[in-house]
Design a protein around this motif. Structure first.
Motif, mmCIF file in Angstrom:
data_model
loop_
_atom_site.group_PDB
_atom_site.id
_atom_site.type_symbol
_atom_site.label_atom_id
_atom_site.label_comp_id
_atom_site.label_asym_id
_atom_site.label_seq_id
_atom_site.Cartn_x
_atom_site.Cartn_y
_atom_site.Cartn_z
ATOM 1 N N LYS A 55 35.675 11.285 -13.614
ATOM 2 C CA LYS A 55 34.941 11.831 -14.757
ATOM 3 C C LYS A 55 34.080 10.743 -15.383
ATOM 4 C CE LYS A 55 35.696 14.842 -18.667
ATOM 5 N NZ LYS A 55 34.392 15.402 -18.484
ATOM 6 N N TRP A 56 32.900 11.163 -15.822
ATOM 7 C CA TRP A 56 31.963 10.212 -16.414
ATOM 8 C C TRP A 56 32.432 9.873 -17.818
ATOM 9 C CZ3 TRP A 56 26.614 9.393 -14.559
ATOM 10 C CH2 TRP A 56 26.451 9.878 -13.245
ATOM 11 N N MET A 57 32.810 8.636 -18.024
ATOM 12 C CA MET A 57 33.289 8.265 -19.341
ATOM 13 C C MET A 57 32.989 6.814 -19.662
ATOM 14 S SD MET A 57 37.042 8.964 -20.939
ATOM 15 C CE MET A 57 36.864 10.712 -20.690
ATOM 16 N N LYS A 58 32.609 6.591 -20.924
ATOM 17 C CA LYS A 58 32.399 5.232 -21.424
ATOM 18 C C LYS A 58 33.308 5.026 -22.631
ATOM 19 C CE LYS A 58 28.632 3.596 -19.117
ATOM 20 N NZ LYS A 58 28.928 4.150 -17.795
ATOM 21 N N ALA A 59 33.555 3.773 -22.947
ATOM 22 C CA ALA A 59 34.311 3.453 -24.152
ATOM 23 C C ALA A 59 33.513 2.473 -25.000
ATOM 24 C CB ALA A 59 35.655 2.834 -23.796
ATOM 25 N N ILE A 60 33.606 2.658 -26.310
ATOM 26 C CA ILE A 60 32.962 1.749 -27.261
ATOM 27 C C ILE A 60 34.053 1.176 -28.155
ATOM 28 C CG2 ILE A 60 31.381 1.569 -29.232
ATOM 29 C CD1 ILE A 60 29.782 3.906 -28.042
ATOM 30 N N ILE A 61 34.119 -0.150 -28.215
ATOM 31 C CA ILE A 61 35.060 -0.804 -29.135
ATOM 32 C C ILE A 61 34.250 -1.363 -30.309
ATOM 33 C CG2 ILE A 61 36.770 -2.629 -29.442
ATOM 34 C CD1 ILE A 61 37.362 -2.491 -26.449
ATOM 35 N N LEU A 62 34.655 -0.986 -31.508
ATOM 36 C CA LEU A 62 33.934 -1.417 -32.709
ATOM 37 C C LEU A 62 34.564 -2.711 -33.224
ATOM 38 C CD1 LEU A 62 33.734 2.108 -34.368
ATOM 39 C CD2 LEU A 62 31.928 0.944 -33.081
ATOM 40 N N ALA A 63 33.875 -3.822 -33.028
ATOM 41 C CA ALA A 63 34.438 -5.132 -33.364
ATOM 42 C C ALA A 63 33.437 -6.005 -34.122
ATOM 43 C CB ALA A 63 34.896 -5.843 -32.086
ATOM 44 N N ALA A 64 32.606 -5.363 -34.944
ATOM 45 C CA ALA A 64 31.544 -6.108 -35.629
ATOM 46 C C ALA A 64 31.922 -6.567 -37.026
ATOM 47 C CB ALA A 64 30.275 -5.251 -35.711
ATOM 48 N N ILE B 167 41.319 -3.876 -24.073
ATOM 49 C CA ILE B 167 40.468 -4.002 -22.883
ATOM 50 C C ILE B 167 41.276 -3.785 -21.603
ATOM 51 C CG2 ILE B 167 39.063 -5.624 -21.537
ATOM 52 C CD1 ILE B 167 38.278 -6.860 -24.323
ATOM 53 N N ASN B 168 42.481 -4.338 -21.544
ATOM 54 C CA ASN B 168 43.333 -4.152 -20.359
ATOM 55 C C ASN B 168 43.590 -2.668 -20.106
ATOM 56 O OD1 ASN B 168 43.498 -6.900 -20.125
ATOM 57 N ND2 ASN B 168 45.598 -7.075 -20.865
ATOM 58 N N TYR B 169 43.964 -1.951 -21.154
ATOM 59 C CA TYR B 169 44.311 -0.542 -21.002
ATOM 60 C C TYR B 169 43.088 0.291 -20.624
ATOM 61 C CZ TYR B 169 48.738 -1.647 -23.395
ATOM 62 O OH TYR B 169 49.950 -2.165 -23.746
ATOM 63 N N LEU B 170 41.999 0.071 -21.323
ATOM 64 C CA LEU B 170 40.766 0.826 -21.018
ATOM 65 C C LEU B 170 40.296 0.534 -19.597
ATOM 66 C CD1 LEU B 170 38.878 0.420 -24.409
ATOM 67 C CD2 LEU B 170 39.505 2.618 -23.373
ATOM 68 N N SER B 171 40.380 -0.733 -19.186
ATOM 69 C CA SER B 171 39.940 -1.117 -17.839
ATOM 70 C C SER B 171 40.736 -0.375 -16.775
ATOM 71 C CB SER B 171 40.116 -2.618 -17.606
ATOM 72 O OG SER B 171 39.368 -3.336 -18.541
ATOM 73 N N ASN C 117 33.607 -2.053 -16.369
ATOM 74 C CA ASN C 117 32.152 -1.919 -16.490
ATOM 75 C C ASN C 117 31.725 -0.762 -17.386
ATOM 76 O OD1 ASN C 117 31.921 -4.038 -14.738
ATOM 77 N ND2 ASN C 117 31.685 -2.742 -12.921
ATOM 78 N N ASN C 118 32.684 0.017 -17.831
ATOM 79 C CA ASN C 118 32.365 1.162 -18.680
ATOM 80 C C ASN C 118 32.738 0.929 -20.138
ATOM 81 O OD1 ASN C 118 31.286 2.949 -16.685
ATOM 82 N ND2 ASN C 118 33.349 3.061 -15.837
ATOM 83 N N ILE C 119 33.009 -0.338 -20.472
ATOM 84 C CA ILE C 119 33.380 -0.659 -21.858
ATOM 85 C C ILE C 119 32.224 -1.390 -22.552
ATOM 86 C CG2 ILE C 119 35.022 -1.866 -23.345
ATOM 87 C CD1 ILE C 119 37.004 -1.837 -20.978
ATOM 88 N N TYR C 120 31.829 -0.850 -23.700
ATOM 89 C CA TYR C 120 30.825 -1.504 -24.538
ATOM 90 C C TYR C 120 31.501 -2.049 -25.789
ATOM 91 C CZ TYR C 120 27.036 0.791 -21.951
ATOM 92 O OH TYR C 120 26.171 1.210 -20.977
ATOM 93 N N MET C 121 31.140 -3.257 -26.159
ATOM 94 C CA MET C 121 31.712 -3.859 -27.361
ATOM 95 C C MET C 121 30.607 -4.071 -28.398
ATOM 96 S SD MET C 121 34.723 -5.511 -28.252
ATOM 97 C CE MET C 121 35.370 -6.392 -26.866
#
Length: 227
Positions: free
Chosen positions: A1-10, A38-42, A48-52
């Motif tokens: 499934k096409w999925m990305k993740a965004i982590i809000l760390a600003a 990051i480990n779990y999402l990976s 490569n689908n994680i944006y920070m």
């Protein structure tokens, strides 16, 4: 499934009182909050689908995790999570579902699977506790969320800072995040979207360990549980 993740760390995360970015806070098991996320999402969706989204002391985070994709919120000191999330969503293909999370949530891995497998846009919620400072929620008759903010009468529980928007509802959500004030949390964007028809399902993750680290006692609490 096409999925990305965004982590809000600003954010600056000043309530914890340390000088480093809060997501880099070390836990009693030796890993940082961010490393764990990051480990779990990976494992589930691929690194490569994680944006920070970074801002405050961004170099420290980027040096710790050089392999991630980064988006810089250069107004991190005057904006809140609604605007950081917006920056991330603009970068993601419209055919993709997006999970996003606050960079200070410590949780068990299986919790993520429940959010990933949900077929609708959803919000992870905890019905065990409702903290004064937390984002609370309520539902309408159909069981979908109808209000989500710090001020909710007779709330059913609290939002834990892990959410998903499915691809076809993303454009609507982006429009509503644009309407938010700079200081609004992303939950304001969810509320506006719900008012214009978005169905947001509460995913009860109370059985899993999940704590947002705002204060030193949160950290002490989670460190106890990780032992």
């Amino acid at each position: 499934k096409w999925m990305k993740a965004i982590i809000l760390a600003a954010g600056i995360g000043s309530r914890l009182g340390n000088l480093d970015p809060k997501p880099l806070t070390k836990l009693s098991n030796g890993e940082s909050i961010l490393q764990r996320q990051i480990n779990y999402l990976s494992d589930y969706i691929g690194i490569n689908n994680i944006y920070m989204i970074v801002g405050y002391k961004k170099d420290m985070i980027m040096e710790a995790f050089p392999e991630l994709l980064y988006i810089y919120n250069n107004c991190y000191d005057t904006t809140n999570t609604s605007k950081s999330l917006l920056l991330g969503l603009h970068k993601i293909d419209e055919k993709e579902d997006v999970i996003w999370l606050n960079g200070d949530v410590v949780f068990e891995k299986e919790l993520l699977l429940q959010i990933i497998n949900c077929s609708q846009s959803c919000m992870a919620v905890n019905t065990n506790s409702v903290g004064e400072e937390e984002i609370k929620y309520n539902t309408s008759e159909d069981g979908m969320i109808n209000e989500v903010s710090k001020i909710v009468n007779n709330p059913l529980g609290e939002a834990v800072g892990i959410n998903k928007i499915i691809a076809r509802e993303k454009n609507q959500f982006i429009r509503n995040l644009k309407e938010c004030d700079n200081q609004d949390y992303f939950e304001k964007g969810i509320e506006l979207s719900i008012q214009s028809g978005l169905k947001m399902r509460p995913e009860d993750i109370s059985e899993y360990l999940c704590v947002e680290i705002d204060f030193l006692e949160d950290l002490a609490n989670i460190n106890q549980q990780l032992k």
